[in-house]
Design an enzyme around this catalytic site. Structure first.
Site, mmCIF file in Angstrom:
data_model
loop_
_atom_site.group_PDB
_atom_site.id
_atom_site.type_symbol
_atom_site.label_atom_id
_atom_site.label_comp_id
_atom_site.label_asym_id
_atom_site.label_seq_id
_atom_site.Cartn_x
_atom_site.Cartn_y
_atom_site.Cartn_z
ATOM 1 N N GLY A 45 -28.169 -19.189 27.924
ATOM 2 C CA GLY A 45 -28.551 -20.153 26.899
ATOM 3 C C GLY A 45 -28.883 -21.499 27.484
ATOM 4 N N GLY A 46 -28.430 -21.752 28.719
ATOM 5 C CA GLY A 46 -28.780 -22.977 29.418
ATOM 6 C C GLY A 46 -28.179 -24.222 28.807
ATOM 7 C CB ILE A 191 -30.483 -37.711 25.001
ATOM 8 C CG1 ILE A 191 -31.094 -36.331 25.229
ATOM 9 C CG2 ILE A 191 -29.008 -37.707 25.390
ATOM 10 C CD1 ILE A 191 -31.125 -35.903 26.682
ATOM 11 C CD GLU A 194 -30.663 -35.753 18.973
ATOM 12 O OE1 GLU A 194 -31.735 -35.255 18.594
ATOM 13 O OE2 GLU A 194 -29.815 -35.114 19.647
ATOM 14 C CB VAL A 274 -31.927 -43.275 32.105
ATOM 15 C CG1 VAL A 274 -31.271 -44.517 31.539
ATOM 16 C CG2 VAL A 274 -31.041 -42.643 33.176
ATOM 17 C CG HIS A 449 -42.346 -31.916 -8.815
ATOM 18 N ND1 HIS A 449 -42.211 -33.163 -8.252
ATOM 19 C CD2 HIS A 449 -41.744 -31.972 -10.033
ATOM 20 C CE1 HIS A 449 -41.570 -33.949 -9.105
ATOM 21 N NE2 HIS A 449 -41.275 -33.246 -10.198
#
Length: 470
Positions: A45-46, A191, A194, A274, A449
């Site tokens: 999944g990294g 990042i 958040e 950064v 709507h």
């Protein structure tokens, strides 16, 4: 179960890295009848699934609920007693969500008969058109095609070393043992913004620092300005257009100093956000024609590197560094290898971007400035959520939808959003761009709507002087 050391094993495709690019590429290869292997040194999944996209959204959901409680009086709902935050449970749930999805990836790979090796790997010599890959335990694999999907890690600044206690990377920031009273966040991209939103909503005094003249610098300036105004209104300190001179810790607090006239800022902790740098080290790229430029592997539109038979996808390559781009690149790469005739490279501006701060931000395609610089004569539409009935009913009516069209052809050049659930809405414009829809098709489409999506329709109408509710 992962494979263990034995004789040389042969595959059609070997993927180094089991993140959102790697595991998707391997599954697609298997679907196309190729024998595929994934090598993952840490977690399937990294970073995205384990330390990025998914667990951060679990944290942000907790912060969103905390914020919603504060606003319940406006809806006629009262809660007696003090609202508390059980931080260990917040973090535990985030990690549980990540763990659940990691197990899901393992299941998908097994279901698709992809062999998984838990190890570090190094690309070896080539004999004919067959390439070897050696695992840390000495196991040798071989295949005609090797895909590098090793992802990236947090970038550091010169002379600033994260200590995991007061100066944090995103990993430590996601599993806090306690909430600081104050926090400095260096970098205001997705990042950084958040984390700023999460920690502020959890009661932390946040200072957000950005080197350029606005936060969220890759977004349309009009959208960035709305988010910055919202952050400041919530009580954050936002410092833009400054270069850091130093970030020093005394073990209990951190002080940031800046070039120029900006006063130093001291806080309990700091987070470095950064940017990222690709994981290209120790892969055996020396002696190959694979080019690494500023920490990332250079590829063409089909994920091919300069070395025949070696490909690269995802965050180890160039921007935008997004999980969904990595997955799509993996599919394109494998389908091209398989000789599929209907493979389409990722077009310019086709990858939507989402930032899950409060307010949410989403975009696809060109900014207004980029469209003008590219020589387009444009029409621009805007519609504020304050004119949308669903947003008003939700009590979340701040924000804007902006659309940019080519005046001559009606092509949708870009769409930029800030406000409620825009990370879900943006896909409508992404589909429109893929289908090459013009303003005519978008205006003729009936939007239900009451929904937030009506603001998308009104923005298109406004570009052509036909907005109804503004």
């Amino acid at each position: 179960m992962a494979e263990t050391k034995s004789d040389t094993k042969s595959f059609d495709i070997i993927v180094i890295g089991g993140g959102p690019g790697g595991y998707v590429a391997a599954i697609r290869a298997s679907q196309l009848g190729m024998k595929a292997a994934v090598i993952e040194r840490e977690h399937l999944g990294g970073v995205c699934l384990n330390w990025g996209c998914i667990p951060t959204k679990a944290l942000l959901r907790a912060a969103e609920l905390r914020h919603s409680i504060d606003e319940m009086k406006e809806f006629g709902i009262t809660i007696s007693g003090e609202v508390g935050i059980d931080l260990p449970t917040v973090v535990k749930r985030s990690r549980k969500v990540a763990g659940r999805l990691s197990m899901g990836v393992s299941h998908l790979l097994k279901k698709n008969k992809v062999t998984v090796f838990e190890a570090e790997a190094k690309i070896g010599a080539k004999k004919g058109d067959i390439r070897t890959v050696t695992l840390a335990d000495g196991t040798i694999l071989q295949a005609k095609h090797v895909i590098i999907a090793t992802g990236a890690r947090a970038r550091s600044l010169p002379d600033i070393t994260p200590d995991g206690k007061t100066i944090l990377t995103y990993k430590e920031a996601m599993v806090p043992e306690s909430m600081p009273e104050s926090l400095i966040i260096i970098g205001s991209g997705a990042i950084g913004s958040e984390f700023a939103s999460f920690y502020h909503d959890m009661g932390v005094k946040v200072t957000l620092v950005e080197a350029v003249d606005r936060i969220l610098p890759v977004e349309d300036p009009e959208i960035s300005a709305i988010v910055q105004k919202a952050f400041v209104k919530r009580g954050m300190q936002v410092i833009t257009g400054v270069m850091m001179a130093s970030l020093k810790s005394n073990g209990k607090s951190v002080t940031a100093t800046f070039d120029g006239t900006q006063e130093p800022v001291t806080a309990d902790r700091a987070i470095l956000a950064v940017g990222i740098i690709g994981n290209t080290e120790n892969l055996g790229l020396d002696g190959t024609k694979v080019k690494v430029d500023r920490g990332h592997i250079t590829t063409n539109q089909w994920a091919e590197t300069g070395e025949a038979g070696i490909y690269a996808i995802g965050d180890v390559t160039g921007p935008p560094w997004l999980a969904h781009k990595a997955s799509h690149e993996g599919i394109i790469c494998v389908e091209k290898i398989a000789g599929q005739k209907d493979v389409h490279a990722i077009g310019a501006g086709a990858v939507p971007g989402c930032t899950y701060c409060r307010p949410q931000v989403a975009s696809v395609g060109m900014t207004e400035a980029a469209a003008k610089e590219a020589g387009h004569k444009i029409k621009v539409g805007r519609f504020p959520f304050i004119g949308n009935g669903k947003a008003i009913a939700m009590g979340d009516d701040q924000g804007l939808i902006k659309t940019i069209f080519d005046e001559k052809t009606g092509e949708l050049l870009g769409a930029h959003m800030v406000g409620p659930e825009v990370t879900e809405l943006i896909q409508g414009y992404a589909i429109a761009r893929t289908l090459e829809a013009t303003e005519a098709e978008l205006m003729q489409t009936i939007f239900p709507h009451p929904t937030l999506s009506e603001a998308m329709h009104e923005s298109v109408l406004d570009a052509y002087g036909r907005a109804i509710h503004m």
